[in-house]
Design a protein around this motif. Structure first.
Motif, PDB file in Angstrom:
ATOM      1  N   ALA A 147       0.802  -1.225   0.000  1.00 21.32           N
ATOM      2  CA  ALA A 147       0.000   0.000   0.000  1.00 21.32           C
ATOM      3  C   ALA A 147       0.834   1.273   0.000  1.00 21.32           C
ATOM      4  O   ALA A 147       0.469   2.263  -0.646  1.00 21.32           O
ATOM      5  N   ALA A 148       1.965   1.274   0.724  1.00 18.82           N
ATOM      6  CA  ALA A 148       2.682   2.541   0.914  1.00 18.82           C
ATOM      7  C   ALA A 148       4.195   2.430   0.778  1.00 18.82           C
ATOM      8  O   ALA A 148       4.886   3.436   0.938  1.00 18.82           O
ATOM      9  N   GLU A 255       2.623   8.717   2.796  1.00 22.36           N
ATOM     10  CA  GLU A 255       1.832   8.849   4.016  1.00 22.36           C
ATOM     11  C   GLU A 255       0.798   7.733   4.125  1.00 22.36           C
ATOM     12  O   GLU A 255       0.151   7.361   3.148  1.00 22.36           O
ATOM     13  N   ILE A 256       0.676   7.189   5.311  1.00 20.43           N
ATOM     14  CA  ILE A 256      -0.346   6.190   5.582  1.00 20.43           C
ATOM     15  C   ILE A 256      -0.818   6.396   7.018  1.00 20.43           C
ATOM     16  O   ILE A 256      -0.004   6.434   7.949  1.00 20.43           O
ATOM     17  N   ASP A 302       3.425   7.239  14.193  1.00 23.13           N
ATOM     18  CA  ASP A 302       4.651   7.664  14.873  1.00 23.13           C
ATOM     19  C   ASP A 302       5.007   9.062  14.378  1.00 23.13           C
ATOM     20  O   ASP A 302       5.487   9.218  13.251  1.00 23.13           O
ATOM     21  N   PRO A 303       4.819  10.089  15.192  1.00 23.05           N
ATOM     22  CA  PRO A 303       5.063  11.455  14.739  1.00 23.05           C
ATOM     23  C   PRO A 303       6.537  11.840  14.699  1.00 23.05           C
ATOM     24  O   PRO A 303       6.882  12.925  14.242  1.00 23.05           O
ATOM     25  N   THR A 304       7.436  10.933  15.160  1.00 19.94           N
ATOM     26  CA  THR A 304       8.857  11.284  15.212  1.00 19.94           C
ATOM     27  C   THR A 304       9.571  11.085  13.875  1.00 19.94           C
ATOM     28  O   THR A 304      10.716  11.501  13.725  1.00 19.94           O
ATOM     29  N   VAL A 305       8.922  10.383  12.930  1.00 24.75           N
ATOM     30  CA  VAL A 305       9.489  10.207  11.592  1.00 24.75           C
ATOM     31  C   VAL A 305       8.412  10.520  10.565  1.00 24.75           C
ATOM     32  O   VAL A 305       7.215  10.447  10.853  1.00 24.75           O
ATOM     33  N   GLU A 306       8.838  10.853   9.374  1.00 20.88           N
ATOM     34  CA  GLU A 306       7.870  11.104   8.309  1.00 20.88           C
ATOM     35  C   GLU A 306       7.261   9.778   7.856  1.00 20.88           C
ATOM     36  O   GLU A 306       7.962   8.797   7.624  1.00 20.88           O
ATOM     37  N   ASN A 307       5.937   9.734   7.793  1.00 25.02           N
ATOM     38  CA  ASN A 307       5.208   8.546   7.335  1.00 25.02           C
ATOM     39  C   ASN A 307       5.539   7.319   8.186  1.00 25.02           C
ATOM     40  O   ASN A 307       5.903   6.255   7.673  1.00 25.02           O
ATOM     41  N   GLY A 308       5.404   7.479   9.502  1.00 25.16           N
ATOM     42  CA  GLY A 308       5.745   6.390  10.413  1.00 25.16           C
ATOM     43  C   GLY A 308       4.541   5.770  11.090  1.00 25.16           C
ATOM     44  O   GLY A 308       3.557   6.454  11.401  1.00 25.16           O
TER      45      GLY A 308
END
Length: 342
Positions: A147-148, A255-256, A302-308
């Protein structure tokens, strides 16, 4: 017509579980032979709950000619001797040891993830079953990768003692009992006390400070799923009898959301999503024992990495991590390549 099946290592934890699952899933077998080392010759093992007893034969003297498939759970040393012999006789070997996993001429298969790769079995007539911790993780990762596109995975495992065989289970039981009565809890199978403890060490250490178990998760995930994925693993033995757990952190190319991931996982093969954000709204190892599914809980962004994303993954390691996956490979092999005429 059905298949003639051999289960090698039938007296061990995984071998017995293979027999249970073959019976449960009503695998189309006309005949089943059970083999093990000479010290187990003559013992009887149960064919699941069918009531049927099977007498163990000595693998050293067993002639595999005329047998269709052999499910191996005998460790790398014995596999090195017997797998080529069985394969040369026309009996396709589905091997649970680590011996052939990274052999480029041997497919490493998780049927929900890379079923098309099984066609490569013709080169050596051998198919490899992945490491228990890898198997459940790639089942969870595959639909999300589709999917991502996964860039990076960081995983911490919480692996049960059954992954170390009967000796590991016996050690946890004996140490726990000894601690309760005030006796010493001497470590024999494990490097430190396992009862009421956790040990961040599975298999031998490598030069870079990782363990071989951690290395297996890295290289096997790349071979099964996608060689471009970066993987970092920390593998820990915990005082649980059966059932491996994993805390998996994933970084994607696009982004997912957690909701999108939940919807994808809910429909994915081999996965049971149990993800209620409330007390008890998740699955633990105790609840996965005896089940076929890989259970996913605690899906969150997970807001600490992009698209986590992060998620919690639990599975019966003797089943999906070993015996079930081997039987699923046998089913896949039968459907696609070894069909029997009626």
């Amino acid at each position: 017509m059905g298949y003639r099946i051999v289960v090698a290592g039938a007296t061990g934890n995984v071998g017995r579980e293979m027999l249970n699952i073959l019976a449960e899933r009503e695998f189309p077998a006309d005949e089943i032979a059970v083999v093990a080392s000479s010290r187990s010759q003559g013992e009887e093992v149960d064919f699941g709950e069918t009531g049927k007893k099977l007498k163990v034969q000595n693998i050293d003297n067993f002639d595999p000619t005329g047998w269709d498939m052999a499910l191996f759970a005998i460790g790398s040393d014995a596999t090195k001797i017997h797998a080529p012999r069985f394969a040369a006789a026309g009996c396709t070997v589905i091997d649970n040891s680590s011996l052939y996993r990274m052999d480029p001429d041997v497919p490493l298969i998780v049927p929900e993830v890379n079923p098309e790769a099984i066609a490569g079995y013709r080169v050596k007539n051998i198919i490899a079953n992945p490491n228990c911790s890898t198997a459940q993780m790639v089942v969870a990762l595959k639909p999300l990768h589709d999917a991502a596109t996964i860039k990076r995975v960081v995983v911490a495992t919480y692996q049960s003692v059954s992954g170390a065989g009967k000796a590991g289970m016996d050690e946890l039981f004996e140490q726990s009992r000894n601690i309760f009565v005030g006796d010493s809890a001497e470590a024999k199978k494990f490097t430190k006390q396992i009862a009421f403890n956790v040990i961040p060490h599975i298999d031998s250490f490598l030069d870079d400070g990782s363990t071989k178990e951690e290395w297996k998760m890295v290289v096997e995930t790349k071979k099964i799923l996608d060689k471009k994925i970066k993987v970092h693993a920390t593998c820990v033995r915990v005082p649980v009898f059966v059932g491996h757990s994993e805390a998996i952190n994933i970084e994607f190319e696009r982004e997912i959301s957690a909701e999108e991931a939940q919807n994808i996982l809910r429909e994915a093969p081999g996965i049971m999503l149990v993800d209620k954000r409330e007390d008890g709204g998740y699955v633990t190892p105790v609840e996965c024992v005896g089940e076929y599914a890989t259970f996913i809980s605690r899906v969150r962004e997970d807001p600490t990495v992009e698209n986590g994303l992060s998620l919690w993954c639990v599975s019966d390691n003797l089943r999906k991590g070993a015996a079930l996956n081997a039987v699923q490979i046998a089913e896949l092999l039968g459907r696609r390549h070894l069909q029997k005429a009626d």
